[in-house]
Enzyme design. Structure first.
Site, PDB file in Angstrom:
ATOM      1  N   ILE A 157       0.841  -1.211   0.000  1.00 31.17           N
ATOM      2  CA  ILE A 157       0.000   0.000   0.000  1.00 31.17           C
ATOM      3  C   ILE A 157       0.873   1.257   0.000  1.00 31.17           C
ATOM      4  O   ILE A 157       0.610   2.210  -0.744  1.00 31.17           O
ATOM      5  CB  ILE A 157      -0.988  -0.027   1.181  1.00 31.17           C
ATOM      6  N   ARG A 177      10.643  -0.948   7.722  1.00 34.37           N
ATOM      7  CA  ARG A 177      11.501  -1.861   8.503  1.00 34.37           C
ATOM      8  C   ARG A 177      12.751  -2.232   7.709  1.00 34.37           C
ATOM      9  O   ARG A 177      13.843  -2.296   8.228  1.00 34.37           O
ATOM     10  CB  ARG A 177      10.676  -3.109   8.829  1.00 34.37           C
ATOM     11  N   ALA A 236      -3.620   2.762   8.222  1.00 31.83           N
ATOM     12  CA  ALA A 236      -2.999   1.520   8.693  1.00 31.83           C
ATOM     13  C   ALA A 236      -3.905   0.844   9.731  1.00 31.83           C
ATOM     14  O   ALA A 236      -4.825   0.097   9.393  1.00 31.83           O
ATOM     15  CB  ALA A 236      -1.622   1.829   9.247  1.00 31.83           C
ATOM     16  N   ARG A 237      -3.664   1.142  10.989  1.00 33.85           N
ATOM     17  CA  ARG A 237      -4.508   0.695  12.094  1.00 33.85           C
ATOM     18  C   ARG A 237      -4.501   1.801  13.144  1.00 33.85           C
ATOM     19  O   ARG A 237      -3.463   2.446  13.370  1.00 33.85           O
ATOM     20  CB  ARG A 237      -3.958  -0.589  12.733  1.00 33.85           C
ATOM     21  N   GLU A 266     -11.772   1.076  17.710  1.00 30.91           N
ATOM     22  CA  GLU A 266     -12.922   0.895  16.804  1.00 30.91           C
ATOM     23  C   GLU A 266     -13.943  -0.062  17.392  1.00 30.91           C
ATOM     24  O   GLU A 266     -13.534  -1.048  18.016  1.00 30.91           O
ATOM     25  CB  GLU A 266     -12.434   0.343  15.449  1.00 30.91           C
ATOM     26  N   HIS A 284     -13.242   3.251   8.503  1.00 33.77           N
ATOM     27  CA  HIS A 284     -12.437   2.091   8.092  1.00 33.77           C
ATOM     28  C   HIS A 284     -12.959   1.508   6.759  1.00 33.77           C
ATOM     29  O   HIS A 284     -13.379   0.358   6.699  1.00 33.77           O
ATOM     30  CB  HIS A 284     -12.440   1.021   9.199  1.00 33.77           C
ATOM     31  N   ILE A 285     -12.900   2.345   5.719  1.00 33.41           N
ATOM     32  CA  ILE A 285     -13.439   1.937   4.417  1.00 33.41           C
ATOM     33  C   ILE A 285     -12.345   1.847   3.352  1.00 33.41           C
ATOM     34  O   ILE A 285     -12.627   1.943   2.159  1.00 33.41           O
ATOM     35  CB  ILE A 285     -14.563   2.898   3.934  1.00 33.41           C
TER      36      ILE A 285
HETATM   37  P1  NAP Z   1       2.776  -4.872   3.541  1.00 31.32           P
HETATM   38  O1  NAP Z   1       2.921  -5.015   2.061  1.00 31.32           O
HETATM   39  O2  NAP Z   1       3.232  -5.982   4.416  1.00 31.32           O
HETATM   40  O3  NAP Z   1       3.478  -3.511   3.964  1.00 31.32           O
HETATM   41  C1  NAP Z   1       3.730  -3.144   5.272  1.00 31.32           C
HETATM   42  C2  NAP Z   1       5.065  -2.466   5.333  1.00 31.32           C
HETATM   43  O4  NAP Z   1       5.297  -2.026   6.674  1.00 31.32           O
HETATM   44  C3  NAP Z   1       6.220  -3.412   4.968  1.00 31.32           C
HETATM   45  O5  NAP Z   1       7.062  -2.770   4.049  1.00 31.32           O
HETATM   46  C4  NAP Z   1       6.907  -3.649   6.294  1.00 31.32           C
HETATM   47  O6  NAP Z   1       8.288  -3.850   6.209  1.00 31.32           O
HETATM   48  C5  NAP Z   1       6.639  -2.364   7.030  1.00 31.32           C
HETATM   49  N1  NAP Z   1       6.785  -2.537   8.468  1.00 31.32           N
HETATM   50  C6  NAP Z   1       6.427  -3.579   9.238  1.00 31.32           C
HETATM   51  N2  NAP Z   1       6.761  -3.370  10.524  1.00 31.32           N
HETATM   52  C7  NAP Z   1       7.368  -2.176  10.556  1.00 31.32           C
HETATM   53  C8  NAP Z   1       7.971  -1.420  11.581  1.00 31.32           C
HETATM   54  N3  NAP Z   1       8.033  -1.871  12.838  1.00 31.32           N
HETATM   55  N4  NAP Z   1       8.512  -0.226  11.265  1.00 31.32           N
HETATM   56  C9  NAP Z   1       8.495   0.218   9.990  1.00 31.32           C
HETATM   57  N5  NAP Z   1       7.954  -0.464   8.964  1.00 31.32           N
HETATM   58  C10 NAP Z   1       7.391  -1.637   9.240  1.00 31.32           C
HETATM   59  O7  NAP Z   1       1.252  -4.631   3.919  1.00 31.32           O
HETATM   60  P2  NAP Z   1       0.163  -3.811   3.088  1.00 31.32           P
HETATM   61  O8  NAP Z   1      -0.591  -4.731   2.228  1.00 31.32           O
HETATM   62  O9  NAP Z   1       0.818  -2.617   2.496  1.00 31.32           O
HETATM   63  O10 NAP Z   1      -0.814  -3.389   4.300  1.00 31.32           O
HETATM   64  C11 NAP Z   1      -0.328  -2.595   5.350  1.00 31.32           C
HETATM   65  C12 NAP Z   1      -1.356  -2.436   6.439  1.00 31.32           C
HETATM   66  O11 NAP Z   1      -2.383  -1.551   6.022  1.00 31.32           O
HETATM   67  C13 NAP Z   1      -2.118  -3.697   6.839  1.00 31.32           C
HETATM   68  O12 NAP Z   1      -1.382  -4.504   7.727  1.00 31.32           O
HETATM   69  C14 NAP Z   1      -3.383  -3.155   7.458  1.00 31.32           C
HETATM   70  O13 NAP Z   1      -3.215  -2.980   8.834  1.00 31.32           O
HETATM   71  C15 NAP Z   1      -3.546  -1.808   6.790  1.00 31.32           C
HETATM   72  N6  NAP Z   1      -4.693  -1.779   5.873  1.00 31.32           N
HETATM   73  C16 NAP Z   1      -5.734  -0.946   6.152  1.00 31.32           C
HETATM   74  C17 NAP Z   1      -6.802  -0.859   5.287  1.00 31.32           C
HETATM   75  C18 NAP Z   1      -7.942   0.065   5.577  1.00 31.32           C
HETATM   76  O14 NAP Z   1      -9.071  -0.279   5.251  1.00 31.32           O
HETATM   77  N7  NAP Z   1      -7.696   1.229   6.131  1.00 31.32           N
HETATM   78  C19 NAP Z   1      -6.855  -1.657   4.140  1.00 31.32           C
HETATM   79  C20 NAP Z   1      -5.801  -2.505   3.896  1.00 31.32           C
HETATM   80  C21 NAP Z   1      -4.710  -2.551   4.758  1.00 31.32           C
HETATM   81  P3  NAP Z   1       8.947  -5.152   5.498  1.00 31.32           P
HETATM   82  O15 NAP Z   1       8.870  -4.842   4.037  1.00 31.32           O
HETATM   83  O16 NAP Z   1      10.301  -5.215   6.044  1.00 31.32           O
HETATM   84  O17 NAP Z   1       8.076  -6.327   5.884  1.00 31.32           O
HETATM   85  C1  GLV Z   2      -8.164  -3.610   6.299  1.00 31.41           C
HETATM   86  O1  GLV Z   2      -8.045  -2.856   7.204  1.00 31.41           O
HETATM   87  C2  GLV Z   2      -7.264  -4.663   5.997  1.00 31.41           C
HETATM   88  O2  GLV Z   2      -6.362  -4.924   6.787  1.00 31.41           O
HETATM   89  O3  GLV Z   2      -7.436  -5.266   4.940  1.00 31.41           O
END
Ligand code: NAP
Ligand code: GLV
Length: 325
Positions: A157, A177, A236-237, A266, A284-285
């Site tokens: 994302i 990270r 994120a969260r 939430e 949270h959409i």
């Molecule tokens: P992702 O591809 O795993 O990306 C997360 C990134 O965060 C990775 O690059 C990871 O590093 C990094 N990270 C992990 N721990 C960290 C730390 N302690 N400090 C700094 N960076 C760190 O996941 P994604 O698909 O992008 O999704 C990310 C998050 O968005 C989900 O886990 C979810 O909570 C949230 N989300 C929210 C919605 C919503 O509706 N608002 C929708 C979808 C997702 P590495 O590359 O080293 O692993």
């Molecule tokens: C939404 O928040 C998700 O983690 O997909």
């Protein structure tokens, strides 16, 4: 034939895929179940499709000993005790990739809406009417084009958010990270330690998962490092931000505004946020488009069908649990 329990109203075509494979499917289409309700509803289920608001903890795993797979309708799995599931040989899956672009779009919608005070202007127009064009209206906003964007968490994302920023000629900074040399090159993004990124960014977008390391990653100290004219966006969260500290920072004008899709407790929203004009709040959409939700449902069903056939699910979160099943 296995029982598959789904804790939410679901697409009929996906229910049909499970039934056509010979499974018994039960659907909960109502208020959130809560733990006792979930335990009763999913009794003897081998497959469980859950919402990210369903907490799958030690007690739930213990109470559902027949479970073989928990398929989360979301990419973040902080609602699931993954280590506990792994110990029991229960597979955990999520829905990565299929929701990346929709969530990045929403991050941008929040960024733009907060910067240009879109929601506030709309609310005022409905309430007070359009007073006529003025040179210095009360909804003067802040520029986006050419500004500096700081992305925290440079995964799927985070990088999708950065791709959109290229169209706005933004300087892109990121903290994550691990360093991402390929993405740095492709997106012209520069890695900075978190505290430096906060000090240099006009917009900070949070895209990290919620873990023990990221809980309250942004607190009073970090907010204090941001520019007074900066805007924070959180897709994120909620608990990644200390919400109490954020409310204080916004009330005291220590940052300009915030666009928030997620909240610390939430579905509760901090009452201090509700009264603020300089925030845009969405419930949270991030992934909530029809097409994305269809893809998420299909992927969750792919995962369940694979697991119940004894095959490795496509988006397995805990591969350590795989050989034991
Ligand atoms: P992702 O591809 O795993 O990306 C997360 C990134 O965060 C990775 O690059 C990871 O590093 C990094 N990270 C992990 N721990 C960290 C730390 N302690 N400090 C700094 N960076 C760190 O996941 P994604 O698909 O992008 O999704 C990310 C998050 O968005 C989900 O886990 C979810 O909570 C949230 N989300 C929210 C919605 C919503 O509706 N608002 C929708 C979808 C997702 P590495 O590359 O080293 O692993
Ligand atoms: C939404 O928040 C998700 O983690 O997909």
């Amino acid at each position: 034939m296995a029982k598959v329990a789904i804790t939410t109203k679901f697409f009929p075509e996906e229910l049909a895929r499970l039934k056509d494979a010979g499974h018994e499917v039960v659907v909960h289409d109502g208020q959130p179940l809560g733990k006792p309700g979930l335990l009763a509803f999913a009794k003897e289920a081998e497959g469980l499709i859950v919402l990210l608001s369903d907490r799958i903890d030690e007690e739930v795993l213990e109470g559902l000993p027949t479970l073989r797979i928990v398929a989360n309708l979301g990419v973040g799995v902080d609602n699931i005790d993954v280590a506990g599931a792994t110990r029991r040989g229960v597979l955990v899956t999520n829905t990565p990739d299929v929701l990346t672009e929709a969530t990045a779009d929403l991050a941008w919608a929040l960024l733009m809406a907060t910067a240009r005070r879109v929601v506030e202007a709309d609310r005022d127009l409905r309430r007070e009417g359009f007073p006529g064009w003025t040179f210095l209206p009360k909804h003067l906003g802040t520029d986006v084009y050419g500004k500096t964007l700081g992305i925290v968490g440079f995964g799927r994302i985070g990088q999708a958010v950065a791709r959109r920023a290229q169209g706005f000629a933004m300087r892109i900074l990121y903290f994550s990270r691990t360093r991402k040399p390929e993405a740095e090159k492709a997106l012209g993004a520069r890695f900075l330690p978190l505290h430096e990124l906060l000090g240099e960014s006009d917009y900070v977008v949070l895209c990290v998962p919620l873990t023990s390391e990221t809980r309250h990653l942004i607190g009073a100290r970090e907010l204090g490092l941001m520019k007074k004219e900066a805007i924070l966006v959180n897709v994120a969260r909620g608990p990644v931000v200390d919400e109490e500290a954020l409310v204080r920072a916004l009330q005291e004008g220590r940052i300009l505004g915030a666009g928030l899709d997620v909240f610390e407790r939430e579905p509760e929203v901090h009452p201090g946020l509700i009264g603020l004009r300089n925030v845009v709040l969405t419930p949270h959409i991030g992934s909530a488009t029809w097409a994305t939700r269809r893809r998420m449902a299909a992927l969750a069903v792919d995962n369940v069908l694979a697991a119940l056939r004894g095959q490795r699910p496509p988006t397995l979160v805990n591969p350590e649990a795989w050989p034991k099943t």
